[in-house]
Enzyme design. Structure first.
Site, short mmCIF file in Angstrom:
data_model
loop_
_atom_site.label_atom_id
_atom_site.label_comp_id
_atom_site.label_asym_id
_atom_site.label_seq_id
_atom_site.Cartn_x
_atom_site.Cartn_y
_atom_site.Cartn_z
N GLU A 3 7.28 28.79 -34.46
CA GLU A 3 8.57 29.45 -34.42
C GLU A 3 9.71 28.48 -34.65
O GLU A 3 9.60 27.28 -34.41
CB GLU A 3 8.76 30.24 -33.12
CG GLU A 3 8.74 29.43 -31.86
CD GLU A 3 8.95 30.34 -30.63
OE1 GLU A 3 7.93 30.81 -30.11
OE2 GLU A 3 10.10 30.55 -30.25
N CYS A 23 16.44 24.73 -35.40
CA CYS A 23 15.49 24.04 -34.52
C CYS A 23 14.08 24.33 -35.05
O CYS A 23 13.71 25.50 -35.18
CB CYS A 23 15.67 24.57 -33.10
SG CYS A 23 14.40 23.98 -31.96
N CYS A 79 0.81 22.23 -28.55
CA CYS A 79 1.20 20.90 -28.07
C CYS A 79 0.19 20.45 -27.04
O CYS A 79 -0.37 21.27 -26.31
CB CYS A 79 2.59 20.98 -27.43
SG CYS A 79 3.23 19.39 -26.86
N CYS A 124 3.57 19.51 -20.37
CA CYS A 124 4.71 19.54 -19.43
C CYS A 124 4.65 20.84 -18.62
O CYS A 124 4.38 21.92 -19.16
CB CYS A 124 6.03 19.45 -20.19
SG CYS A 124 6.21 17.88 -21.05
N CYS A 141 6.78 24.15 -19.62
CA CYS A 141 6.93 24.47 -21.04
C CYS A 141 5.89 25.47 -21.52
O CYS A 141 4.70 25.33 -21.24
CB CYS A 141 6.85 23.19 -21.86
SG CYS A 141 7.05 23.46 -23.63
N GLU A 159 5.13 17.88 -30.12
CA GLU A 159 5.71 16.57 -29.83
C GLU A 159 5.77 15.81 -31.16
O GLU A 159 4.74 15.36 -31.66
CB GLU A 159 4.84 15.85 -28.78
CG GLU A 159 5.15 14.38 -28.59
CD GLU A 159 6.63 14.07 -28.38
OE1 GLU A 159 7.30 14.73 -27.56
OE2 GLU A 159 7.12 13.15 -29.07
N SER A 179 13.64 15.22 -30.51
CA SER A 179 13.42 15.19 -29.07
C SER A 179 11.99 14.77 -28.78
O SER A 179 11.05 15.28 -29.38
CB SER A 179 13.69 16.60 -28.52
OG SER A 179 13.45 16.64 -27.14
N SER A 225 13.35 13.40 -23.30
CA SER A 225 13.16 14.37 -22.23
C SER A 225 12.88 13.62 -20.93
O SER A 225 11.80 13.06 -20.76
CB SER A 225 11.99 15.30 -22.57
OG SER A 225 12.33 16.04 -23.71
N LEU A 226 13.86 13.61 -20.06
CA LEU A 226 13.76 12.81 -18.82
C LEU A 226 13.21 13.67 -17.68
O LEU A 226 12.15 13.39 -17.13
CB LEU A 226 15.16 12.26 -18.50
CG LEU A 226 15.28 11.26 -17.37
CD1 LEU A 226 14.46 10.00 -17.65
CD2 LEU A 226 16.75 10.87 -17.16
N HIS A 227 13.94 14.71 -17.32
CA HIS A 227 13.49 15.74 -16.37
C HIS A 227 13.21 15.29 -14.94
O HIS A 227 13.09 16.12 -14.04
CB HIS A 227 12.29 16.52 -16.90
CG HIS A 227 12.49 17.12 -18.25
ND1 HIS A 227 13.68 17.68 -18.66
CD2 HIS A 227 11.65 17.23 -19.32
CE1 HIS A 227 13.57 18.11 -19.90
NE2 HIS A 227 12.36 17.85 -20.33
N ASN A 265 14.37 27.42 -18.48
CA ASN A 265 14.10 28.78 -18.96
C ASN A 265 12.87 29.29 -18.25
O ASN A 265 11.81 28.68 -18.37
CB ASN A 265 13.79 28.75 -20.46
CG ASN A 265 15.03 28.74 -21.31
OD1 ASN A 265 15.95 29.52 -21.10
ND2 ASN A 265 15.08 27.84 -22.26
N CYS A 325 11.96 28.52 -25.13
CA CYS A 325 11.09 27.76 -26.03
C CYS A 325 9.66 28.27 -26.08
O CYS A 325 9.00 28.39 -25.07
CB CYS A 325 11.05 26.31 -25.57
SG CYS A 325 12.55 25.77 -24.77
N1 SAH Z 1 8.06 17.53 -27.34
C1 SAH Z 1 9.50 17.33 -27.41
C2 SAH Z 1 10.23 18.60 -27.83
C3 SAH Z 1 10.07 19.68 -26.82
S1 SAH Z 1 11.20 21.02 -26.70
C4 SAH Z 1 10.00 16.87 -26.06
O1 SAH Z 1 9.25 16.87 -25.11
O2 SAH Z 1 11.16 16.48 -25.97
C5 SAH Z 1 12.78 20.38 -26.40
C6 SAH Z 1 13.23 20.30 -24.95
O3 SAH Z 1 13.08 21.53 -24.24
C7 SAH Z 1 12.45 19.26 -24.17
O4 SAH Z 1 13.37 18.49 -23.43
C8 SAH Z 1 11.59 20.10 -23.27
O5 SAH Z 1 11.18 19.39 -22.14
C9 SAH Z 1 12.52 21.26 -22.97
N2 SAH Z 1 11.87 22.46 -22.43
C10 SAH Z 1 10.63 22.91 -22.66
N3 SAH Z 1 10.38 24.04 -21.97
C11 SAH Z 1 11.51 24.33 -21.29
C12 SAH Z 1 11.90 25.37 -20.40
N4 SAH Z 1 11.07 26.34 -20.06
N5 SAH Z 1 13.14 25.32 -19.90
C13 SAH Z 1 14.00 24.33 -20.24
N6 SAH Z 1 13.71 23.34 -21.07
C14 SAH Z 1 12.46 23.31 -21.59
#
Ligand code: SAH
Length: 350
Positions: free
Chosen positions: A92, A105, A112, A116, A119, A160, A191, A214-216, A290, A333
């Site tokens: 998508e 995007c 993947c 995470c 996700c 990724e 990203s 992506s720190l989180h 999300n 996403c």
């Molecule tokens: N593999 C890459 C791209 C992933 S998507 C990465 O990890 O960065 C882009 C961003 O959306 C990433 O920061 C990912 O962690 C975040 N993301 C994924 N699922 C999400 C969700 N349910 N809510 C908020 N952010 C999310």
């Protein structure tokens, strides 16, 4: 299988055409058909002889992406696209309309393997890497059907990108090549979840693209709870790879932080985040998580998210909350692709 002609860079295509006895200006014409006029079939290339078109289609294929579904948000005009690849895999892509131009995007992998916790894209695991042509195809298709120029590209869809490094780098070369769509590298953001050696490799490519990390989590331990990749690379290594990227490219790194209520949105997180970000020339992007059907993470209230942002700002951090786009369509996403996968399972079973 036939050769993937849209994945060749400009010079590679020249060599390829020379090898089959064609003059170099022909390569230029073909490249223009593929990457400027965005042709999906050889028979569109009307300034080539029929004989050459036949020769091309015997040895090469374009592997266009095929549109399966398009959703258009009534709120902000965001479009979501589901594309089928030649082998039936689905990806998508999203088109967002901003004042500064259209932003697309794209996905870099079908599925993947990073795992995470919050996700949706990782739930069915990794199916396969996308080719440069399949990454470009998402952008080309969207530009073609909307008839609007794509100004910005973010590689933030499923997958990724740095786990598909070689194809990703080729894709950037073709996307930003002056003979193709010629998108400015400064308008491209990739990203990553933080694959340290590949971040360092990317720094060496000397692109001018923005790196989003992506720190989180604000500590190694907290990050590890949300992102399995943190078991492999310690937070300190990830941060020094980001510093290296900044050093080599001069591009300010963006940190992404999905806010999860009760998990990473406390005052302690603010203190720890400040300690990480304050010494760095960087930007923090907060994304209220999300909700994903298969997961039970909850986003903080709007008030709490603003509070989190304000406190960080007071300590001098450059921070934004990502504006939610297309919340009335399968917004979060990977959810359009997930829904499709589920419908297929249900249909198979009945
Ligand atoms: N593999 C890459 C791209 C992933 S998507 C990465 O990890 O960065 C882009 C961003 O959306 C990433 O920061 C990912 O962690 C975040 N993301 C994924 N699922 C999400 C969700 N349910 N809510 C908020 N952010 C999310």
């Amino acid at each position: 299988m036939k050769k993937d002609i849209r994945s060749f860079g400009y010079n590679e295509l020249k060599k390829e055409m020379e090898a089959i006895g064609e003059k170099s200006f022909r390569a230029g014409q073909i490249y223009d058909w593929l990457h400027v006029k965005l042709a999906d079939h050889f028979d569109e290339m009307t300034n080539l002889s029929l004989k050459l078109r036949e020769k091309l289609s015997e040895e090469y294929e374009i592997f266009p992406v095929e549109l399966v579904e398009r959703q258009i948000s009534k709120i902000d005009g965001t479009n979501k696209f589901l594309f089928r690849l030649y082998d039936g895999n689905m990806v998508e892509s999203v088109l967002m309309r901003y004042r500064h131009g259209n932003s697309v995007c794209i996905s870099s992998q079908a599925g993947c393997r990073m795992g995470c916790a919050f996700c949706a894209s990782t739930i069915g695991g990794l199916k396969r890497n996308l080719t440069p042509s399949e990454m470009l195809g998402q952008i080309y298709h969207i530009q073609k059907i909307t008839q609007e120029r794509v100004a910005n590209v973010v590689i933030m869809g499923t997958g990724e990108p740095l786990d598909n490094y070689e194809n990703f780098v080729k894709f950037i070369h073709i996307l930003t090549d002056e003979h193709g769509l010629n998108i400015s590298q400064r308008n491209v953001t990739v990203s990553t979840c933080g694959i340290v050696p590949r971040i360092r490799d990317l720094a060496e490519e000397k692109f001018q693209i923005t790196l989003a990390l992506s720190l989180h989590g604000s500590t190694q331990e907290k990050r590890r709870q949300l992102m399995p990749v943190a078991n492999k690379y310690d937070l300190t290594e990830v941060l020094s790879a980001c510093d290296y990227y900044f050093e080599k490219t001069g591009r300010r790194v963006t940190f992404e932080y999905s806010l999860v209520h009760g998990v990473n949105d406390t005052d302690e997180d603010i203190r720890e985040l400040t300690a990480i970000l304050k010494p760095r020339n960087c930007h923090l992007n907060l994304i209220p998580v999300n909700p994903v059907k298969e997961r039970d993470f909850v986003r903080p209230s709007r008030k709490n998210a603003l509070n989190f942002k304000n406190k960080l700002e007071k300590s001098g951090i450059n921070v934004t909350i990502r504006r939610e786009m297309g919340s009335d369509i399968d917004g979060a996403c990977g959810q359009l692709r997930r829904r499709y996968a589920e419908e297929e399972i249900t249909t198979d079973e009945t």
